[in-house]
Write an enzyme that holds these catalytic residues in place. Structure first.
Site, mmCIF file in Angstrom:
data_model
loop_
_atom_site.group_PDB
_atom_site.id
_atom_site.type_symbol
_atom_site.label_atom_id
_atom_site.label_comp_id
_atom_site.label_asym_id
_atom_site.label_seq_id
_atom_site.Cartn_x
_atom_site.Cartn_y
_atom_site.Cartn_z
ATOM 1 N N LYS A 252 0.868 -1.188 0.000
ATOM 2 C CA LYS A 252 0.000 0.000 0.000
ATOM 3 C C LYS A 252 0.899 1.230 0.000
ATOM 4 O O LYS A 252 2.037 1.171 0.472
ATOM 5 C CB LYS A 252 -0.895 0.025 1.251
ATOM 6 C CG LYS A 252 -2.138 0.861 1.075
ATOM 7 C CD LYS A 252 -3.211 0.118 0.290
ATOM 8 C CE LYS A 252 -4.428 0.967 0.022
ATOM 9 N NZ LYS A 252 -5.497 0.176 -0.608
ATOM 10 N N GLY B 166 -20.364 6.698 1.916
ATOM 11 C CA GLY B 166 -19.203 7.038 1.083
ATOM 12 C C GLY B 166 -19.564 6.873 -0.378
ATOM 13 O O GLY B 166 -19.608 5.759 -0.892
ATOM 14 N N GLY C 171 -18.069 7.611 -3.284
ATOM 15 C CA GLY C 171 -16.928 7.867 -4.172
ATOM 16 C C GLY C 171 -16.922 6.837 -5.284
ATOM 17 O O GLY C 171 -17.978 6.395 -5.740
ATOM 18 N N ASN C 172 -15.740 6.433 -5.712
ATOM 19 C CA ASN C 172 -15.648 5.471 -6.801
ATOM 20 C C ASN C 172 -16.383 4.172 -6.454
ATOM 21 O O ASN C 172 -17.259 3.722 -7.199
ATOM 22 C CB ASN C 172 -14.166 5.201 -7.115
ATOM 23 C CG ASN C 172 -14.006 4.073 -8.114
ATOM 24 O OD1 ASN C 172 -14.734 3.991 -9.100
ATOM 25 N ND2 ASN C 172 -13.089 3.169 -7.850
HETATM 26 P P1 NAD Z 1 -12.983 7.637 -3.207
HETATM 27 O O1 NAD Z 1 -11.977 8.663 -2.856
HETATM 28 O O2 NAD Z 1 -13.398 7.540 -4.616
HETATM 29 O O3 NAD Z 1 -14.292 7.808 -2.318
HETATM 30 C C1 NAD Z 1 -14.281 7.938 -0.941
HETATM 31 C C2 NAD Z 1 -15.639 8.494 -0.544
HETATM 32 O O4 NAD Z 1 -15.747 8.482 0.873
HETATM 33 C C3 NAD Z 1 -15.882 9.937 -0.993
HETATM 34 O O5 NAD Z 1 -17.201 10.071 -1.471
HETATM 35 C C4 NAD Z 1 -15.745 10.728 0.297
HETATM 36 O O6 NAD Z 1 -16.534 11.899 0.303
HETATM 37 C C5 NAD Z 1 -16.277 9.720 1.297
HETATM 38 N N1 NAD Z 1 -15.839 9.998 2.646
HETATM 39 C C6 NAD Z 1 -14.621 10.388 3.085
HETATM 40 N N2 NAD Z 1 -14.639 10.573 4.410
HETATM 41 C C7 NAD Z 1 -15.905 10.293 4.814
HETATM 42 C C8 NAD Z 1 -16.572 10.305 6.063
HETATM 43 N N3 NAD Z 1 -15.912 10.634 7.165
HETATM 44 N N4 NAD Z 1 -17.875 9.963 6.098
HETATM 45 C C9 NAD Z 1 -18.541 9.613 4.974
HETATM 46 N N5 NAD Z 1 -17.973 9.595 3.770
HETATM 47 C C10 NAD Z 1 -16.679 9.925 3.690
HETATM 48 O O7 NAD Z 1 -12.361 6.249 -2.672
HETATM 49 P P2 NAD Z 1 -12.703 4.780 -3.162
HETATM 50 O O8 NAD Z 1 -11.684 4.363 -4.135
HETATM 51 O O9 NAD Z 1 -14.148 4.706 -3.499
HETATM 52 O O10 NAD Z 1 -12.404 3.957 -1.824
HETATM 53 C C11 NAD Z 1 -13.377 3.848 -0.777
HETATM 54 C C12 NAD Z 1 -12.978 2.688 0.130
HETATM 55 O O11 NAD Z 1 -12.891 1.481 -0.642
HETATM 56 C C13 NAD Z 1 -11.629 2.831 0.820
HETATM 57 O O12 NAD Z 1 -11.660 2.194 2.073
HETATM 58 C C14 NAD Z 1 -10.708 2.047 -0.101
HETATM 59 O O13 NAD Z 1 -9.506 1.617 0.552
HETATM 60 C C15 NAD Z 1 -11.613 0.896 -0.464
HETATM 61 N N6 NAD Z 1 -11.266 0.181 -1.671
HETATM 62 C C16 NAD Z 1 -11.178 0.824 -2.857
HETATM 63 C C17 NAD Z 1 -10.882 0.106 -3.998
HETATM 64 C C18 NAD Z 1 -10.860 0.733 -5.366
HETATM 65 O O14 NAD Z 1 -10.816 0.004 -6.347
HETATM 66 N N7 NAD Z 1 -10.930 2.046 -5.480
HETATM 67 C C19 NAD Z 1 -10.619 -1.276 -3.917
HETATM 68 C C20 NAD Z 1 -10.728 -1.903 -2.677
HETATM 69 C C21 NAD Z 1 -11.060 -1.162 -1.563
#
Ligand code: NAD
Length: 426
Positions: free
Chosen positions: A116, A228, A230-231
């Site tokens: 990571k 959350g 996001g993506n």
């Molecule tokens: P991202 O940056 O696209 O989205 C994160 C989201 O969380 C955003 O909408 C943000 O506003 C929200 N957020 C942040 N702090 C917050 C809070 N305190 N309360 C509520 N919402 C909050 O990130 P992502 O890529 O979607 O990743 C999200 C999670 O999934 C993380 O834990 C990441 O490690 C995990 N993850 C991501 C992937 C991937 O392919 N992107 C793969 C496995 C795991």
């Protein structure tokens, strides 16, 4: 406890996530008959790097950012893991996330170890060009320990395909050739895989579908809340509605949550978030706090933001029947004990969100072979792997009368230990 300093301010702190990840390892150690030496080795990363990243800002100043890369265990193959750009990132959190990547790759039977990375920064306060310079500086900082056969970065919180394109380009410049396979999660026009953009959510929903079948939950009438947006969270909401006909009643971001008993249209909410910067004030929806969202009366709760959102303080109020951990480490050890006593079916992070690294691995395979697979092909391969992993964890848990998380850790850690033994490390 570990601390380090940037401009005189303490930025590192004790990580609850790291403590919990170690606790999960410890819980499965006895069943796996790990010796204390083996356990001690698995409790720590094999390699860690701190980097200082001087970046030219648009106003002519130079700002120094702090970054990390942790290569946790490479017994099963080159290490792999995302890069997080976040103001509260720490080495300890990065270490915990690298451990989770190790167990995740092993659980999903990928020939990869876990890693990571992270940079302490707030991308919301940086311009497009500043983010580009920071992304390139990060690769210059870590390029000696990464590469397609060593360690392959990917996107995580607040990084995206554009950031991956800059990182791949910087790595290619430093090595004097195009090395598309050095980074995954790239845009498809630059060697990225079809289907990577929604792979984590799609994979997670495959496990939700399997769980719903086991517990007789009708997904067509199920209500879903996503913490959350996001993506991962957006695609989870969009696909839950599209694939299963679920009613997505609530979503949230770092500013707050929105709720509609009639169901939200995730695509439309996403448009609203893009134009206003938040899901809040979406027409016709009620505003809630993030805390209230977690306690809603829903069948499926999807944490998709950051770690430690379900704790001993709120777990007793969670009403969902299935908790699909699409974020990494959303539930603390204490929170999980309460959920287990209430009979909530937890699909643990290393199982539920493995779709991202599975399709990243497919991207590496395509880059090695020079092939580009069709999206349907990627999806059917992803579905097969997710179903296989869900079934193996569920069956192990049932047979050994342990939780889904203990089962997932036992299978994953057991595979890493076997690889270390076969390599003659232990
Ligand atoms: P991202 O940056 O696209 O989205 C994160 C989201 O969380 C955003 O909408 C943000 O506003 C929200 N957020 C942040 N702090 C917050 C809070 N305190 N309360 C509520 N919402 C909050 O990130 P992502 O890529 O979607 O990743 C999200 C999670 O999934 C993380 O834990 C990441 O490690 C995990 N993850 C991501 C992937 C991937 O392919 N992107 C793969 C496995 C795991």
């Amino acid at each position: 406890m570990e601390t380090h300093y940037l401009k005189g301010k303490t930025v590192g702190s004790r990580s609850k996530l790291l403590e919990d990840v170690k606790q999960h390892l410890c819980t499965c150690a006895e069943g796996l008959k790990l010796t204390p030496d083996m356990e001690a080795f698995l409790e720590m990363p094999m390699r860690e790097l701190y980097v200082s990243l001087p970046v030219h800002m648009d106003d002519g100043s130079i700002k120094v950012f702090r970054g990390f890369r942790v290569q946790y265990n490479e017994a099963l193959g080159p290490t792999k893991g995302g890069v997080r750009f976040h103001p509260e990132d720490t080495m300890e959190t990065t270490r915990a996330l690298a451990a989770l990547m190790t167990w995740k790759c092993a659980l999903h039977k990928l020939p990869l170890g876990g890693a990571k990375g992270g940079v302490i920064c707030n991308p919301k306060e940086l311009s497009h060009r500043e983010i580009e310079r920071l992304s390139r500086a990060y690769i210059r900082g870590i390029y000696q320990i990464i590469g397609p056969d060593r360690d392959i970065p990917a996107p995580d919180v607040y990084t995206n395909p554009q950031v991956m394109a800059w990182m791949m380009d910087e790595y290619s410049k430093l090595t004097g050739k195009n090395v598309f396979g050095a980074i995954t999660g790239k845009p498809t026009s630059l060697g990225g895989s079809a289907g990577r953009y929604d792979a984590t959510a799609r994979g997670g929903l495959c496990t939700v579908r399997e769980a719903a079948k086991k517990f007789g939950i009708n997904l067509k009438t199920s209500r879903v809340a996503v913490h959350g947006f996001g993506n991962v969270g957006y695609h989870a909401a969009y696909l839950a509605k599209k694939m299963f006909g679920c009613k997505v009643v609530a979503v949230s971001d770092s500013k707050g949550a929105i709720f509609s008993a009639d169901g939200l249209d995730p695509e439309d909410v996403s448009g609203h978030k893009h134009s206003t910067g938040s899901v809040l004030n979406y027409p016709g929806a009620k505003t809630l706090t993030n805390k209230e969202l977690l306690e809603l009366d829903v069948e499926i709760l999807i944490p998709a933001s950051l770690e430690n959102v379900i704790t001993k303080e709120n777990a007793g109020k969670v009403k969902a029947r299935i908790l699909a951990e699409m974020a990494n480490g959303p539930t603390t050890v204490e929170g999980e004990a309460i959920l287990n006593s209430k009979g909530v079916h937890i699909i643990p992070d290393i199982l539920c969100n493995g779709g991202g690294v599975i399709v990243s691995y497919f991207e590496m395979v395509q880059n090695y072979s020079g092939m580009q697979w069709e999206e349907d092909d990627v999806r059917s391969r992803l579905e097969r792997k997710m179903k296989e992993a869900y079934d193996s964890v569920y069956n192990f848990a049932s047979k050994n009368n342990v939780t889904m998380r203990q089962a997932a850790y036992s299978l994953a850690v057991g595979r890493v230990v076997e690889a270390m033994q076969l390599r003659g490390w232990i």
